[in-house]
Write an enzyme that holds these catalytic residues in place. Structure first.
Site, PDB file in Angstrom:
ATOM      1  N   CYS A  82       0.805  -1.230   0.000  1.00  0.00           N
ATOM      2  CA  CYS A  82       0.000   0.000   0.000  1.00  0.00           C
ATOM      3  C   CYS A  82       0.834   1.274   0.000  1.00  0.00           C
ATOM      4  CB  CYS A  82      -0.932   0.014   1.208  1.00  0.00           C
ATOM      5  SG  CYS A  82      -2.159  -1.306   1.228  1.00  0.00           S
ATOM      6  N   HIS A 136      -1.313   6.456   2.266  1.00  0.00           N
ATOM      7  CA  HIS A 136      -1.356   5.485   3.360  1.00  0.00           C
ATOM      8  C   HIS A 136      -1.136   6.236   4.667  1.00  0.00           C
ATOM      9  CE1 HIS A 136      -1.234   1.357   4.880  1.00  0.00           C
ATOM     10  NE2 HIS A 136      -0.386   1.825   5.774  1.00  0.00           N
TER      11      HIS A 136
END
Length: 465
Positions: A82, A136
């Site tokens: 991510c 993120h």
């Protein structure tokens, strides 16, 4: 984290200051003719969608978006993790340049003061807004989603996301667990809602506010599902009866696979329902019946996500913004559903690195909607009589998410950032990805289902080359 009302108050204050300066901030592009941008980033979404040829998946709203868009069949993330992927696609720099391969550093402090896509739009007179998971969270975005560099107003995070990994999944024993498979009755979960629902509602509120603004906007909406845990409204299970769920066509760990190329999916092993299976490490395998349940819940999450995208795009129509807003939809990476014995991202297999990539550009990928017409009416995935929607134009070239930065800039009429020198740690604004504008060099025709390799026509605005 801001409550919805707080975010709108901030936005009202920002609009006043932006309107005063937008004319001089955006060279070659006035506030009155600038296209808005709606960027939708989905977490862990592989191209398991109807518009990518998956006949099982019910994704009518994303399929409808694709029918008015240019769809890239072979788009890939830079890394199937991510934080590295999101920092890479949002800066237009490879992980080797951002020096982020995990979750534990902030590129501005450890690599270089690299500009981001929203920062570039902000510096060119746009109001930039973040809803949900765009960067993120944590160290990799300086615990601030890269504020204040990237955003005109503080980013919004749904209040219910704090329950994602808690014991909110009711098991067969009637008790609450922290499971991988977590279909829920939304009325019974904390706050009576789910993060992606809240994100959609906030994004629609922001669109409503921007409708009356003279400033163009860049709105990024990040959806959590189908990221684990598979926590979604339980009615979506009905779309995927277990008897219709097949196993992965290549479920075995490849013979001779080097251990370094395999990930033992420890993140799902920590879930209570997976722990109960008492699986061996590193290869498992997972029992076939539980494999089907994992795949069922992933697909159900995709259909749940599709309803949220559908509500968001329908609001774009209702607010008469569809004729002035570019829509781009993509994912940070894919996710393995049993292929090669994997049940995770964290690998370099096609199923974990290939992503959907779709661009709707009003007047270019589809005709401008007539007054009163709707391009994106909400489609119910439970409607059994709904017909499948054919995708619009498609490109088969191999492309990377690095290209998102220059392509969005060019489509919006901004100057495309220059290519990066090697090395580029000292350069704040440049891009390592190719500009994809050549794929948009066509005029819309009533039968757009041919590939772009045939009959390419039209020109790219001079400042976008």
């Amino acid at each position: 984290m801001l409550p919805p009302g707080g975010g709108l108050l901030w936005l009202g204050l920002v609009l006043g200051s932006v309107c005063a300066s937008v004319g001089s901030a955006a060279p070659g592009n006035s506030a009155t003719d600038a296209l808005n941008v709606l960027l939708i980033i989905v977490d862990d979404l592989r191209p398991s969608l109807g518009c990518y040829g998956d006949k099982l998946i019910r994704s009518p709203n994303m399929d409808q978006l694709a029918s008015h868009s240019l769809l890239f069949q072979n788009a890939f993330a830079q890394q199937a993790v991510c934080a590295p992927s999101r920092v890479s696609l949002l800066t237009g720099r490879r992980p080797d340049t951002t020096r982020l391969y995990d979750f534990n550093s902030y590129w501005r402090a450890h690599s270089g003061n690299f500009s981001t896509i929203p920062q570039y739009f902000k510096e060119n007179g746009y109001v930039t807004m973040s809803v949900g998971k765009v960067f993120h969270p944590g160290i990799s975005s300086n615990h601030s989603d890269d504020s204040p560099y990237s955003w005109s107003v503080p980013p919004y995070h749904p209040s219910s996301e704090k329950y994602e990994n808690t014991k909110t999944c009711r098991g067969p024993d009637g008790e609450l667990h922290a499971n991988l498979l977590c279909p829920v009755d939304v009325a019974d979960v904390p706050e009576g809602t789910l993060p992606d629902k809240q994100s959609t509602e906030q994004a629609i509120r922001l669109l409503g506010k921007m409708k009356t603004s003279a400033s163009p906007f860049f709105l990024a909406v990040g959806y959590h599902k189908p990221h684990i845990p598979f926590r979604y409204p339980k009615e979506f299970q009905k779309l995927y009866p277990l008897e219709n769920i097949t196993l992965a066509p290549d479920p075995q760990v490849p013979a001779g696979l080097p251990p370094v190329a395999y990930n033992p999916w420890m993140d799902i092993r920590r879930r209570e329902d997976v722990q109960a299976l008492n699986l061996s490490v590193p290869y498992g395998p997972i029992p076939a019946d539980f494999q089907r349940k994992i795949r069922q819940s992933y697909f159900a999450c995709v259909s749940y996500l599709d309803t949220q995208v559908g509500h968001l795009l329908s609001a774009l129509d209702d607010l008469q913004l569809a004729s002035s807003t570019i829509v781009a939809l993509t994912s940070d990476h894919g996710w393995a559903l049993g292929e090669h014995g994997e049940w995770a991202k964290y690998s370099n297999f096609d199923v974990t690195t290939r992503v959907p990539l779709v661009f709707y550009v009003p007047g270019r990928t589809a005709p401008l909607p007539a007054a009163g017409d709707k391009l994106f009416p909400y489609l119910d995935p439970f409607d059994s009589i709904s017909e499948s929607v054919e995708p619009g134009r498609q490109a088969g070239d191999l492309v990377e998410l690095l290209s998102l930065f220059p392509t969005l800039a060019g489509l919006a009429g901004l100057r495309v950032p220059p290519r990066c020198p090697i090395p580029s740690f000292h350069v704040e604004l440049c891009r390592e990805g190719r500009n994809l504008l050549k794929h948009f060099q066509f005029q819309y025709q009533e039968s757009p289902n041919s590939t772009l390799a045939e009959g390419v026509i039209g020109t790219v605005p001079e400042r976008a080359k």
